[in-house]
Write an enzyme that holds these catalytic residues in place. Sequence first.
Site, PDB file in Angstrom:
ATOM      1  N   LYS A 161       0.842  -1.208   0.000  1.00  9.88           N
ATOM      2  CA  LYS A 161       0.000   0.000   0.000  1.00  9.88           C
ATOM      3  C   LYS A 161       0.874   1.255   0.000  1.00  9.88           C
ATOM      4  O   LYS A 161       0.484   2.312   0.491  1.00  9.88           O
ATOM      5  CB  LYS A 161      -0.931   0.016   1.215  1.00  9.88           C
ATOM      6  CG  LYS A 161      -1.932  -1.143   1.247  1.00  9.88           C
ATOM      7  CD  LYS A 161      -3.005  -0.989   0.184  1.00  9.88           C
ATOM      8  CE  LYS A 161      -4.006  -2.129   0.233  1.00  9.88           C
ATOM      9  NZ  LYS A 161      -4.928  -2.117  -0.912  1.00  9.88           N
ATOM     10  N   ARG A 162       2.067   1.126  -0.512  1.00 12.78           N
ATOM     11  CA  ARG A 162       3.013   2.236  -0.645  1.00 12.78           C
ATOM     12  C   ARG A 162       3.258   2.931   0.690  1.00 12.78           C
ATOM     13  O   ARG A 162       3.378   4.148   0.781  1.00 12.78           O
ATOM     14  CB  ARG A 162       2.538   3.259  -1.698  1.00 12.78           C
ATOM     15  CG  ARG A 162       2.212   2.655  -3.075  1.00 12.78           C
ATOM     16  CD  ARG A 162       3.336   1.802  -3.626  1.00 12.78           C
ATOM     17  NE  ARG A 162       3.053   1.297  -4.964  1.00 12.78           N
ATOM     18  CZ  ARG A 162       2.778   0.016  -5.252  1.00 12.78           C
ATOM     19  NH1 ARG A 162       2.749  -0.908  -4.295  1.00 12.78           N
ATOM     20  NH2 ARG A 162       2.561  -0.348  -6.499  1.00 12.78           N
ATOM     21  N   GLY A 214       0.679  12.978   4.377  1.00 13.60           N
ATOM     22  CA  GLY A 214       1.107  12.591   5.725  1.00 13.60           C
ATOM     23  C   GLY A 214       2.504  12.010   5.763  1.00 13.60           C
ATOM     24  O   GLY A 214       3.165  12.043   6.806  1.00 13.60           O
ATOM     25  N   GLU A 227      -3.438  17.057  -0.608  1.00 14.00           N
ATOM     26  CA  GLU A 227      -4.662  17.123   0.178  1.00 14.00           C
ATOM     27  C   GLU A 227      -5.782  17.859  -0.548  1.00 14.00           C
ATOM     28  O   GLU A 227      -6.937  17.419  -0.555  1.00 14.00           O
ATOM     29  CB  GLU A 227      -4.390  17.806   1.538  1.00 14.00           C
ATOM     30  CG  GLU A 227      -3.756  16.903   2.577  1.00 14.00           C
ATOM     31  CD  GLU A 227      -2.250  16.728   2.411  1.00 14.00           C
ATOM     32  OE1 GLU A 227      -1.684  17.201   1.399  1.00 14.00           O
ATOM     33  OE2 GLU A 227      -1.636  16.086   3.281  1.00 14.00           O
ATOM     34  N   ALA A 239       3.014   7.008   0.985  1.00 14.29           N
ATOM     35  CA  ALA A 239       1.944   7.648   0.207  1.00 14.29           C
ATOM     36  C   ALA A 239       1.013   8.470   1.089  1.00 14.29           C
ATOM     37  O   ALA A 239      -0.044   8.915   0.641  1.00 14.29           O
ATOM     38  CB  ALA A 239       1.138   6.583  -0.529  1.00 14.29           C
ATOM     39  N   LEU A 282      -6.038   6.527   2.631  1.00 14.18           N
ATOM     40  CA  LEU A 282      -7.292   7.165   2.213  1.00 14.18           C
ATOM     41  C   LEU A 282      -8.496   6.244   2.413  1.00 14.18           C
ATOM     42  O   LEU A 282      -9.625   6.725   2.519  1.00 14.18           O
ATOM     43  CB  LEU A 282      -7.178   7.622   0.750  1.00 14.18           C
ATOM     44  CG  LEU A 282      -6.128   8.724   0.537  1.00 14.18           C
ATOM     45  CD1 LEU A 282      -5.858   8.934  -0.951  1.00 14.18           C
ATOM     46  CD2 LEU A 282      -6.557  10.032   1.182  1.00 14.18           C
ATOM     47  N   GLU A 305       4.588  14.948   6.218  1.00 16.37           N
ATOM     48  CA  GLU A 305       4.426  15.428   7.602  1.00 16.37           C
ATOM     49  C   GLU A 305       5.258  14.567   8.559  1.00 16.37           C
ATOM     50  O   GLU A 305       5.865  15.080   9.501  1.00 16.37           O
ATOM     51  CB  GLU A 305       2.947  15.389   7.999  1.00 16.37           C
ATOM     52  CG  GLU A 305       2.099  16.369   7.191  1.00 16.37           C
ATOM     53  CD  GLU A 305       0.630  16.319   7.608  1.00 16.37           C
ATOM     54  OE1 GLU A 305      -0.038  15.341   7.230  1.00 16.37           O
ATOM     55  OE2 GLU A 305       0.183  17.226   8.304  1.00 16.37           O
ATOM     56  N   GLY A 342      -3.268  17.065   8.397  1.00 17.55           N
ATOM     57  CA  GLY A 342      -3.709  16.863   9.778  1.00 17.55           C
ATOM     58  C   GLY A 342      -2.635  16.253  10.654  1.00 17.55           C
ATOM     59  O   GLY A 342      -2.862  15.947  11.817  1.00 17.55           O
ATOM     60  N   LEU A 381      -1.524   9.602   4.274  1.00 14.64           N
ATOM     61  CA  LEU A 381      -2.709   9.067   4.960  1.00 14.64           C
ATOM     62  C   LEU A 381      -3.325   7.906   4.179  1.00 14.64           C
ATOM     63  O   LEU A 381      -3.470   7.986   2.952  1.00 14.64           O
ATOM     64  CB  LEU A 381      -3.743  10.192   5.074  1.00 14.64           C
ATOM     65  CG  LEU A 381      -5.125   9.826   5.602  1.00 14.64           C
ATOM     66  CD1 LEU A 381      -5.049   9.461   7.084  1.00 14.64           C
ATOM     67  CD2 LEU A 381      -6.099  10.984   5.408  1.00 14.64           C
ATOM     68  N   ARG A 439      -7.797  16.050  -2.890  1.00 14.08           N
ATOM     69  CA  ARG A 439      -8.670  15.041  -2.259  1.00 14.08           C
ATOM     70  C   ARG A 439      -9.777  15.723  -1.443  1.00 14.08           C
ATOM     71  O   ARG A 439     -10.539  15.064  -0.748  1.00 14.08           O
ATOM     72  CB  ARG A 439      -7.885  14.133  -1.314  1.00 14.08           C
ATOM     73  CG  ARG A 439      -6.586  13.587  -1.877  1.00 14.08           C
ATOM     74  CD  ARG A 439      -6.771  12.326  -2.676  1.00 14.08           C
ATOM     75  NE  ARG A 439      -5.482  11.843  -3.161  1.00 14.08           N
ATOM     76  CZ  ARG A 439      -5.259  11.447  -4.402  1.00 14.08           C
ATOM     77  NH1 ARG A 439      -6.229  11.467  -5.302  1.00 14.08           N
ATOM     78  NH2 ARG A 439      -4.079  11.024  -4.774  1.00 14.08           N
TER      79      ARG A 439
END
Length: 268
Positions: free
Chosen positions: A35-36, A119, A142, A72, A76, A122, A150, A74, A145
Amino acid sequence: MSAHDLVADFGELPPTLRAERRGAIAVITLARQDKRNALNDQIVRGLETFFSALPDSIRAVVLCGDGDHFSAGLDLSELAERDVAAGIEHSRSWHQAFDRIEFGPVPVIAVLHGAVVGGGLELAAAAHVRVAERSAFYALPEASRGIYVGGGGSVRLPPLIGTARVMDMMLTGRTLSAEEGQAIGLTQYLVDVGNGLEKGLELAHRIAGNAPFTNFAVTQLLPRIARSDPSTGFITESLAAAIAQGDEEAKARLRAFLEKRGPKVGRS
Ligand code: 1HE
């Protein structure tokens, strides 16, 4: 030491995180390459556990990712069903975990490659030193999307690369290359593909050799001094300088230099 001991040293981690020790260095790897290395609640909680329970013998941490991408961002797939209250709680859980990285007991070196987005960026920003492989690229998708950072990006990214650049990245969704990231100070080291971990470990070993109080002052006091008003900053600096030089470790190192046993500063 058995593989079990190595794992037990670092608390109960999910299978999507792998921790190893290399002497005084711990390497924590995002291990969800299918999931990267998207960051789900399990990984974020695992990072908090890892950084909250580091053995005292660990003096620096290297943070990296399996596969072709650092992260990758958060996950999603976890976002769809959350309401506003749950969204605040979720963001705060990231803040809590990433605070354990930035304000934890030891310096953290992030080794970046491939996608370092949302993220993932971040997370990288919570580390103290960043090494990029030439494959790295950075984006804050972000807006595309319909969401907002966050994981502390609004706080940690502007001092690193400037508010205007963060705004541009968020509004336009533009991608920065590894070279651009290096040029604007997002990363401090740029290395060829495949050499990131080696460079991260080399830096970690060097950093682990510093006096512990100096590392504490650099990672914990310096960012706060930089954000404070100058008069508070100067007095805090004086206190830190006095504490550092009063330490037996500093006295031994200074004696070593004066007796021609200490290292000289070399040309790069
Ligand atoms: C994911 C995620 C994810 C991949 N959440 N599952 N982040 C993003 O908007 C970035 C979204 N990801 C991408 O743009 C691309 O996946 C990459 C450029 C990172 C990599 O591309 P590629 O071609 O190598 O992989 P892929 O085929 O897109 O993805 C492989 C699998 O990973 C696929 O799942 P599969 O079950 O179909 O195999 C993808 O669905 C899955 N995957 N990225 C969930 N992010 C605290 S707020 C922070 C806010 C943000 O971070 S927003 C940014 C979110």
